[in-house]
Design a protein around this motif. Structure first.
Motif: not given
Ligand SMILES: NC(=O)C1=CN([C@@H]2O[C@H](COP(=O)(O)OP(=O)(O)OC[C@H]3O[C@@H](n4cnc5c(N)ncnc54)[C@H](O)[C@@H]3O)[C@@H](O)[C@H]2O)C=CC1
Ligand SMILES: O=C(O)[C@@H]1CCC=N1
Length: 264
Positions: A134, A138-139, A63-64, A142, A86-88, A108-110
């Motif tokens: 993002v 997601q924030k 997923d990540v 991480v 959808e993958k971070l 918006n994915q990294y």
């Protein structure tokens, strides 16, 4: 949450170790790829995590995804991959800018993240580069991952080069200082092991004092330096021989090098 590593070298191992030890994830949920079958099997055996056959298989399993290759390997590695939105994706590389990452990833994915080797003992000082594109979930992911291996700070990308000098790379400078102090004591007959332990504890304590005291390092120097005493001899000697100047130059060199990598 399944976590995948592309590039399973020093930094990836350090992060994986921290995440497993702190129970942020379980071994069964950690995936990695390597360039050779032999090293994949060796790592699987040593770590009890899952090696997969390709970098694409890491993307598909996780997923990540944490990108922990050397900066110059990014284009070659990312080019052939299909990375669903959808993958971070988290890049820990120095010198690989957001602009470069956006050649391969959606805005918006990294995240760009800069941990340091002290993540080995859950004492990393990690920067997360702010990314306004993002979402808050997601924030949170991480932040949770990297808080498990130490302190976290959010910074703008313009400050990342100097952050790398100050925290990403500086453990190497501190290790050099500890080793040099210890080696100097060996000259006076102390064993290297004992001397290293003593020097390391002095450095650890000094960091803690700066963290926990309201006094600046500059004023703490005065508190150690007894008038007419021993410490002031060293401080003046280091000032005369350009110790601070050397450190300033070292920081400039690191910033310069990161800028050079970033502009390639
Ligand atoms: N070592 C450190 O203290 C820190 C390193 N970093 C960053 O971490 C990244 C990795 O650095 P290290 O771990 O020190 O380097 P390393 O050389 O130990 O690890 C890189 C790994 O990538 C693997 N690799 C190379 N090409 C590959 C490919 N095509 N597919 C899959 N794997 C591949 C290599 O086999 C190696 O295991 C760098 O971008 C660096 O800027 C960031 C913060 C601290
Ligand atoms: O030496 C390097 O390039 C990486 C970046 C921070 C620590 N190691």
């Amino acid at each position: 949450m399944n976590i995948g590593f592309i590039g399973f070298g020093n930094m990836a191992k350090t992060i994986a170790n921290g995440l497993i030890n702190e129970e942020v994830t379980q071994k069964e949920r950690v995936f990695f790829s390597t360039r050779t079958k032999e090293s994949r099997q060796k790592t699987e055996k040593e770590w009890g995590i899952t090696g997969v056959e390709s970098n694409q298989a890491v993307i598909d399993s996780a997923d990540v995804i944490i990108l922990a290759m050397k900066p110059h390997q990014f284009d070659e590695v990312l080019q052939p991959l299909t990375i669903p939105k959808e993958k971070l994706v988290i890049s820990v590389a120095a010198g690989v800018t957001s602009t470069k990452l956006e050649e391969h990833l959606s805005k918006n994915q990294y995240f760009r993240v800069m941990p340091n080797l002290n993540a080995q003992v859950q004492a990393s000082m990690t920067a997360i580069v702010e990314n306004k594109e993002v979402d808050s979930r997601q924030k949170e992911v991480v932040e949770t991952l990297f808080s498990a291996i130490g302190e976290v700070v959010f910074i703008p990308e313009e400050q990342l080069s100097v952050f790398i000098a100050l925290a990403g790379s500086s453990p190497a400078i501190v290790f050099l200082m500890i080793d040099t102090l210890a080696r100097s004591a060996v000259k006076y007959g102390m064993s290297k092991d004992t001397a290293t332990k003593i020097a390391a504890q002095a450095v650890l304590g000094s960091g803690k004092t700066v963290h926990e005291s309201a006094t600046s390092p500059w004023d703490l120097i005065d508190q150690v330096s007894s008038p007419g005493g021993i410490t002031v001899e060293a401080i003046l000697n280091l000032m005369q021989s350009g110790f601070s100047g050397s450190l300033i130059q070292a920081v400039d060199k690191m910033v310069e090098k990161d800028n050079k990598l970033s502009n390639n």
